[in-house]
Design a protein around this motif. Structure first.
Motif, PDB file in Angstrom:
ATOM      1  N   GLN A 145      10.237 -63.835 -10.128  1.00  0.00           N
ATOM      2  CA  GLN A 145      10.142 -65.285  -9.850  1.00  0.00           C
ATOM      3  C   GLN A 145      10.537 -65.587  -8.402  1.00  0.00           C
ATOM      4  N   PHE A 146      11.606 -64.929  -7.882  1.00  0.00           N
ATOM      5  CA  PHE A 146      11.988 -65.133  -6.471  1.00  0.00           C
ATOM      6  C   PHE A 146      10.817 -64.792  -5.561  1.00  0.00           C
ATOM      7  N   ILE A 147      10.176 -63.680  -5.868  1.00  0.00           N
ATOM      8  CA  ILE A 147       9.090 -63.197  -5.007  1.00  0.00           C
ATOM      9  C   ILE A 147       7.901 -64.158  -5.082  1.00  0.00           C
ATOM     10  N   LYS A 148       7.602 -64.635  -6.273  1.00  0.00           N
ATOM     11  CA  LYS A 148       6.517 -65.625  -6.410  1.00  0.00           C
ATOM     12  C   LYS A 148       6.860 -66.898  -5.643  1.00  0.00           C
ATOM     13  N   ASP A 149       8.133 -67.297  -5.695  1.00  0.00           N
ATOM     14  CA  ASP A 149       8.541 -68.526  -5.006  1.00  0.00           C
ATOM     15  C   ASP A 149       8.347 -68.418  -3.495  1.00  0.00           C
ATOM     16  N   LYS A 150       8.299 -67.177  -2.982  1.00  0.00           N
ATOM     17  CA  LYS A 150       8.063 -66.984  -1.534  1.00  0.00           C
ATOM     18  C   LYS A 150       6.562 -66.943  -1.234  1.00  0.00           C
ATOM     19  N   GLY A 151       5.732 -67.119  -2.247  1.00  0.00           N
ATOM     20  CA  GLY A 151       4.290 -67.223  -2.005  1.00  0.00           C
ATOM     21  C   GLY A 151       3.489 -65.957  -2.272  1.00  0.00           C
ATOM     22  N   VAL A 152       4.149 -64.914  -2.821  1.00  0.00           N
ATOM     23  CA  VAL A 152       3.417 -63.671  -3.111  1.00  0.00           C
ATOM     24  C   VAL A 152       2.558 -63.866  -4.361  1.00  0.00           C
ATOM     25  N   GLN A 153       1.324 -63.364  -4.302  1.00  0.00           N
ATOM     26  CA  GLN A 153       0.424 -63.602  -5.436  1.00  0.00           C
ATOM     27  C   GLN A 153       0.212 -62.362  -6.313  1.00  0.00           C
ATOM     28  N   ARG A 154       0.139 -61.180  -5.690  1.00  0.00           N
ATOM     29  CA  ARG A 154      -0.171 -59.980  -6.476  1.00  0.00           C
ATOM     30  C   ARG A 154       1.088 -59.120  -6.565  1.00  0.00           C
ATOM     31  N   ILE A 155       1.621 -59.020  -7.774  1.00  0.00           N
ATOM     32  CA  ILE A 155       2.876 -58.273  -7.982  1.00  0.00           C
ATOM     33  C   ILE A 155       2.673 -57.267  -9.114  1.00  0.00           C
ATOM     34  N   ARG A 156       3.177 -56.050  -8.894  1.00  0.00           N
ATOM     35  CA  ARG A 156       3.231 -55.054  -9.973  1.00  0.00           C
ATOM     36  C   ARG A 156       4.689 -54.646 -10.153  1.00  0.00           C
ATOM     37  N   PHE A 157       5.021 -54.240 -11.361  1.00  0.00           N
ATOM     38  CA  PHE A 157       6.393 -53.836 -11.642  1.00  0.00           C
ATOM     39  C   PHE A 157       6.411 -52.383 -12.097  1.00  0.00           C
ATOM     40  N   LEU A 158       7.208 -51.555 -11.421  1.00  0.00           N
ATOM     41  CA  LEU A 158       7.311 -50.131 -11.768  1.00  0.00           C
ATOM     42  C   LEU A 158       8.711 -49.847 -12.290  1.00  0.00           C
ATOM     43  N   CYS A 159       8.802 -49.278 -13.494  1.00  0.00           N
ATOM     44  CA  CYS A 159      10.118 -48.875 -13.984  1.00  0.00           C
ATOM     45  C   CYS A 159      10.007 -47.537 -14.689  1.00  0.00           C
ATOM     46  N   LEU A 160      11.132 -46.855 -14.809  1.00  0.00           N
ATOM     47  CA  LEU A 160      11.107 -45.538 -15.436  1.00  0.00           C
ATOM     48  C   LEU A 160      11.176 -45.662 -16.953  1.00  0.00           C
ATOM     49  N   ILE A 161      12.118 -46.476 -17.442  1.00  0.00           N
ATOM     50  CA  ILE A 161      12.290 -46.597 -18.892  1.00  0.00           C
ATOM     51  C   ILE A 161      12.350 -48.079 -19.272  1.00  0.00           C
ATOM     52  N   ALA A 162      11.583 -48.440 -20.297  1.00  0.00           N
ATOM     53  CA  ALA A 162      11.540 -49.837 -20.732  1.00  0.00           C
ATOM     54  C   ALA A 162      11.844 -49.935 -22.213  1.00  0.00           C
ATOM     55  N   ALA A 163      12.500 -51.024 -22.584  1.00  0.00           N
ATOM     56  CA  ALA A 163      12.677 -51.375 -24.007  1.00  0.00           C
ATOM     57  C   ALA A 163      11.576 -52.368 -24.381  1.00  0.00           C
ATOM     58  N   PRO A 164      11.191 -52.386 -25.654  1.00  0.00           N
ATOM     59  CA  PRO A 164      10.152 -53.336 -26.080  1.00  0.00           C
ATOM     60  C   PRO A 164      10.522 -54.781 -25.740  1.00  0.00           C
ATOM     61  N   GLU A 165      11.832 -55.099 -25.845  1.00  0.00           N
ATOM     62  CA  GLU A 165      12.279 -56.470 -25.551  1.00  0.00           C
ATOM     63  C   GLU A 165      11.960 -56.861 -24.097  1.00  0.00           C
ATOM     64  N   GLY A 166      12.144 -55.905 -23.180  1.00  0.00           N
ATOM     65  CA  GLY A 166      11.892 -56.178 -21.757  1.00  0.00           C
ATOM     66  C   GLY A 166      10.413 -56.372 -21.467  1.00  0.00           C
ATOM     67  N   ILE A 167       9.602 -55.530 -22.096  1.00  0.00           N
ATOM     68  CA  ILE A 167       8.146 -55.649 -21.921  1.00  0.00           C
ATOM     69  C   ILE A 167       7.678 -57.019 -22.413  1.00  0.00           C
ATOM     70  N   GLU A 168       8.202 -57.398 -23.591  1.00  0.00           N
ATOM     71  CA  GLU A 168       7.787 -58.679 -24.185  1.00  0.00           C
ATOM     72  C   GLU A 168       8.196 -59.845 -23.277  1.00  0.00           C
ATOM     73  N   ARG A 169       9.424 -59.788 -22.765  1.00  0.00           N
ATOM     74  CA  ARG A 169       9.929 -60.869 -21.909  1.00  0.00           C
ATOM     75  C   ARG A 169       9.091 -60.983 -20.629  1.00  0.00           C
ATOM     76  N   LEU A 170       8.807 -59.827 -20.032  1.00  0.00           N
ATOM     77  CA  LEU A 170       8.061 -59.846 -18.765  1.00  0.00           C
ATOM     78  C   LEU A 170       6.628 -60.334 -18.985  1.00  0.00           C
TER      79      LEU A 170
END
Ligand code: PRP
Ligand code: URA
Length: 209
Positions: A145-170
């Motif tokens: 959200q911070f990055i979007k607020d600065k006007g960035v339009q195309r964002i990808r998120f890279l993580c090593l390990i995710a929980a289902p709860e985090g995927i759902e939230r994002l």
């Protein structure tokens, strides 16, 4: 809804298993995080656009390909995201690096911001946000959200390990953001840790446990 890409390359899977082991010390942990980030960068940049260029070889002129489209930026979420930066920069050395400082309040599990510095031309770049762990998703969602607020339009998120709860939230908060993950784990425990996960990524990277 954003896509979730599980990076199941055998080298990535093997290295993630080594990362999980409680017997892996900080030096090896750091090396593995960097290597996995580099392999993930390779996979997550597959769709970058190319243009045709002409180069002169020692023998003749050749039609060749070069990266086209927007320049890239990478934004690690401090602290643990720092461990992934060099792996990305090994493959994309011209990327600019911003930083977002967030820590997760151990009681409320809510992210607390303490630093944000992005490249001045971030809105003109495709941004890769880095954090080894996506647990409740609160930190990643706030950082994006911070990055979007600065006007960035195309964002990808890279993580090593995710929980289902985090995927759902994002996916709910930022359906336009694609998620690249090396392993999708079972669940969160009562303290918000990923199970089986790898423990506290920041502490293991920097030896602060
Ligand atoms: C960890 C991790 C993520 C966050 C994930 O950071 O690196 O940023 O927790 O949890 P969430 O998805 O529930 O928000 P931590 O707050 O431990 O800070 P650190 O990187 O400084 O150790
Ligand atoms: N942050 C970590 O470093 N590990 C977890 O399992 C959850 C959040």
């Amino acid at each position: 809804m954003g896509h979730v890409f599980v990076m199941d390359h055998p080298l990535i899977q093997h290295k993630v298993s080594m990362l999980r082991s409680k017997d892996t010390g900080s030096k090896e942990f750091r090396e593995l995080v960097e290597e996995i980030a580099m392999l993930m960068c390779y996979e997550a940049t597959r769709d970058l656009p190319l243009e045709e260029i002409e180069v002169e070889t020692p023998v003749a002129k050749a039609k060749a390909k070069a990266l086209a489209g927007k320049k890239l930026g990478i934004v690690p979420i401090l602290r643990a995201g720092l461990g992934m930066v060099d792996g990305m920069l090994n493959l994309v050395p011209a990327a600019k690096v911003g930083h977002i400082g967030l820590y997760r309040d151990p009681e409320t599990l809510e992210p607390v911001e303490y630093y944000c510095k992005l490249p001045y031309d971030a809105p003109e770049r495709d941004i890769y946000v880095l954090d080894p762990m996506l647990a409740t998703g609160g930190s990643a969602s706030a950082a994006i959200q911070f990055i979007k607020d600065k006007g960035v339009q195309r964002i990808r998120f890279l993580c090593l390990i995710a929980a289902p709860e985090g995927i759902e939230r994002l996916n709910k908060d930022h359906p336009d953001v694609d998620i690249y993950v090396a392993a999708l784990d079972e669940r969160l425990n009562d303290h918000g840790y990923i199970v089986p996960g790898l423990g506290d990524a920041g502490d293991r990277l920097f030896g602060t446990k």
